[in-house]
Design a protein around this motif. Structure first.
Motif, PDB file in Angstrom:
ATOM      1  N   PHE A   1      46.927  45.664  28.647  1.00  0.00           N
ATOM      2  CA  PHE A   1      46.829  46.069  30.047  1.00  0.00           C
ATOM      3  C   PHE A   1      45.534  45.505  30.608  1.00  0.00           C
ATOM      4  CE2 PHE A   1      48.898  50.384  28.791  1.00  0.00           C
ATOM      5  CZ  PHE A   1      50.099  49.760  28.563  1.00  0.00           C
ATOM      6  N   VAL A   2      45.602  44.985  31.829  1.00  0.00           N
ATOM      7  CA  VAL A   2      44.433  44.398  32.491  1.00  0.00           C
ATOM      8  C   VAL A   2      44.104  45.257  33.704  1.00  0.00           C
ATOM      9  CG1 VAL A   2      43.590  42.333  33.681  1.00  0.00           C
ATOM     10  CG2 VAL A   2      45.101  42.107  31.711  1.00  0.00           C
ATOM     11  N   THR A   3      42.817  45.437  33.974  1.00  0.00           N
ATOM     12  CA  THR A   3      42.410  46.230  35.132  1.00  0.00           C
ATOM     13  C   THR A   3      42.761  45.499  36.428  1.00  0.00           C
ATOM     14  OG1 THR A   3      40.200  45.284  35.095  1.00  0.00           O
ATOM     15  CG2 THR A   3      40.512  47.375  33.946  1.00  0.00           C
ATOM     16  N   LYS A   4      42.989  46.280  37.470  1.00  0.00           N
ATOM     17  CA  LYS A   4      43.282  45.725  38.789  1.00  0.00           C
ATOM     18  C   LYS A   4      42.116  44.836  39.209  1.00  0.00           C
ATOM     19  CE  LYS A   4      45.957  46.134  42.531  1.00  0.00           C
ATOM     20  NZ  LYS A   4      47.335  45.718  42.525  1.00  0.00           N
ATOM     21  N   TYR A   5      42.429  43.662  39.710  1.00  0.00           N
ATOM     22  CA  TYR A   5      41.442  42.669  40.150  1.00  0.00           C
ATOM     23  C   TYR A   5      40.552  42.174  39.012  1.00  0.00           C
ATOM     24  CZ  TYR A   5      42.750  45.073  44.447  1.00  0.00           C
ATOM     25  OH  TYR A   5      43.448  45.693  45.448  1.00  0.00           O
ATOM     26  N   ARG A   6      40.923  42.474  37.767  1.00  0.00           N
ATOM     27  CA  ARG A   6      40.140  42.103  36.577  1.00  0.00           C
ATOM     28  C   ARG A   6      38.700  42.630  36.656  1.00  0.00           C
ATOM     29  NH1 ARG A   6      42.905  39.882  32.156  1.00  0.00           N
ATOM     30  NH2 ARG A   6      41.166  38.608  31.556  1.00  0.00           N
ATOM     31  N   HIS A   7      38.511  43.760  37.359  1.00  0.00           N
ATOM     32  CA  HIS A   7      37.185  44.374  37.424  1.00  0.00           C
ATOM     33  C   HIS A   7      36.740  44.742  36.013  1.00  0.00           C
ATOM     34  CE1 HIS A   7      36.492  45.501  41.808  1.00  0.00           C
ATOM     35  NE2 HIS A   7      37.592  44.772  41.803  1.00  0.00           N
ATOM     36  N   LYS A   8      35.481  44.517  35.731  1.00  0.00           N
ATOM     37  CA  LYS A   8      34.906  44.847  34.426  1.00  0.00           C
ATOM     38  C   LYS A   8      34.337  46.256  34.505  1.00  0.00           C
ATOM     39  CE  LYS A   8      33.975  40.027  33.570  1.00  0.00           C
ATOM     40  NZ  LYS A   8      32.996  38.980  33.369  1.00  0.00           N
ATOM     41  N   VAL A   9      35.166  47.230  34.164  1.00  0.00           N
ATOM     42  CA  VAL A   9      34.773  48.622  34.367  1.00  0.00           C
ATOM     43  C   VAL A   9      34.639  49.422  33.088  1.00  0.00           C
ATOM     44  CG1 VAL A   9      35.804  48.700  36.659  1.00  0.00           C
ATOM     45  CG2 VAL A   9      37.150  49.407  34.694  1.00  0.00           C
ATOM     46  N   PHE A  10      35.168  48.948  31.972  1.00  0.00           N
ATOM     47  CA  PHE A  10      35.180  49.755  30.765  1.00  0.00           C
ATOM     48  C   PHE A  10      33.951  49.551  29.909  1.00  0.00           C
ATOM     49  CE2 PHE A  10      39.972  49.364  31.088  1.00  0.00           C
ATOM     50  CZ  PHE A  10      40.107  50.594  31.692  1.00  0.00           C
ATOM     51  N   ALA A  11      33.432  50.670  29.442  1.00  0.00           N
ATOM     52  CA  ALA A  11      32.397  50.683  28.410  1.00  0.00           C
ATOM     53  C   ALA A  11      33.026  51.356  27.193  1.00  0.00           C
ATOM     54  CB  ALA A  11      31.174  51.474  28.882  1.00  0.00           C
ATOM     55  N   ASP A  12      32.301  51.410  26.115  1.00  0.00           N
ATOM     56  CA  ASP A  12      32.830  52.001  24.890  1.00  0.00           C
ATOM     57  C   ASP A  12      33.285  53.445  25.117  1.00  0.00           C
ATOM     58  OD1 ASP A  12      33.284  51.780  21.956  1.00  0.00           O
ATOM     59  OD2 ASP A  12      31.831  53.415  21.929  1.00  0.00           O
ATOM     60  N   ARG A  13      32.575  54.212  25.929  1.00  0.00           N
ATOM     61  CA  ARG A  13      32.943  55.617  26.167  1.00  0.00           C
ATOM     62  C   ARG A  13      34.315  55.739  26.827  1.00  0.00           C
ATOM     63  NH1 ARG A  13      31.045  57.663  31.505  1.00  0.00           N
ATOM     64  NH2 ARG A  13      30.478  55.815  32.694  1.00  0.00           N
ATOM     65  N   HIS A  14      34.677  54.777  27.682  1.00  0.00           N
ATOM     66  CA  HIS A  14      36.004  54.810  28.297  1.00  0.00           C
ATOM     67  C   HIS A  14      37.077  54.471  27.265  1.00  0.00           C
ATOM     68  CE1 HIS A  14      33.372  53.580  31.788  1.00  0.00           C
ATOM     69  NE2 HIS A  14      33.887  54.728  32.189  1.00  0.00           N
ATOM     70  N   LEU A  15      36.830  53.463  26.463  1.00  0.00           N
ATOM     71  CA  LEU A  15      37.823  53.025  25.479  1.00  0.00           C
ATOM     72  C   LEU A  15      38.037  54.080  24.406  1.00  0.00           C
ATOM     73  CD1 LEU A  15      36.827  49.285  25.103  1.00  0.00           C
ATOM     74  CD2 LEU A  15      38.624  50.273  26.523  1.00  0.00           C
ATOM     75  N   THR A  16      36.979  54.749  24.019  1.00  0.00           N
ATOM     76  CA  THR A  16      37.103  55.805  23.019  1.00  0.00           C
ATOM     77  C   THR A  16      37.988  56.925  23.549  1.00  0.00           C
ATOM     78  OG1 THR A  16      34.944  55.254  22.139  1.00  0.00           O
ATOM     79  CG2 THR A  16      35.813  57.436  21.598  1.00  0.00           C
ATOM     80  N   ARG A  17      37.885  57.254  24.805  1.00  0.00           N
ATOM     81  CA  ARG A  17      38.678  58.332  25.409  1.00  0.00           C
ATOM     82  C   ARG A  17      40.169  57.998  25.400  1.00  0.00           C
ATOM     83  NH1 ARG A  17      41.347  61.905  26.151  1.00  0.00           N
ATOM     84  NH2 ARG A  17      41.300  63.450  27.793  1.00  0.00           N
ATOM     85  N   CYS A  18      40.528  56.732  25.525  1.00  0.00           N
ATOM     86  CA  CYS A  18      41.938  56.346  25.575  1.00  0.00           C
ATOM     87  C   CYS A  18      42.672  56.613  24.274  1.00  0.00           C
ATOM     88  CB  CYS A  18      42.061  54.858  25.900  1.00  0.00           C
ATOM     89  SG  CYS A  18      41.610  54.444  27.587  1.00  0.00           S
TER      90      CYS A  18
END
Length: 135
Positions: free
Chosen positions: A23-40
């Motif tokens: 899955f790619v973020t809308k507009y390819r915005h670079k928004v994820f840090a490790d804390r976001h990925l861990t939550r998923c």
């Protein structure tokens, strides 16, 4: 013949199905840090492996044959977008106009032909960002 721990059973079937999703973020915005990925990693889908970068995620999902891949993707994207935007309000500022975290497109690849260990190793080797590149 040994018993394969990865074989699952349904009411009328025995299966072992995996799909590699990106899955790619809308507009390819670079928004994820490790804390976001861990939550998923907490979603109820049976995730075999999970990782990503600051503008995309890779998932290796084990799913039953009664579930269409498109329905699986729509469910995962919808729930993850809602939960991540609720838990991390800083993500909302990137998507105030579109109200969507994910791009409408996605990659889905069957991994039945490739050894799962190779796909898991590929996903594990993705570079997790330490913090998003906010420009």
């Amino acid at each position: 013949m040994g018993i394969d721990e990865n074989i699952r059973t349904g009411r009328h079937c025995v299966f072992r199905m995996h799909v590699h999703l990106v899955f790619v973020t809308k507009y390819r915005h670079k928004v994820f840090a490790d804390r976001h990925l861990t939550r998923c990693e907490d979603f109820e889908a049976e995730l075999v492996e999970f990782n990503g970068g600051n503008n995309h995620v890779h998932l290796l999902v084990n799913f039953p044959p009664k579930v269409a891949v498109s329905k699986l993707v729509n469910s995962l994207k919808g729930v993850s977008s809602r939960r991540l935007r609720q838990e991390f309000p800083d993500l909302v500022r990137h998507y105030w106009r579109a109200q969507r975290l994910w791009s409408g497109s996605y990659f889905a690849g069957s991994v039945g032909g490739a050894p799962l260990s190779s796909v898991k190793q590929y996903i594990e080797q993705q570079n997790r960002p330490l913090r998003p590149d906010l420009r």
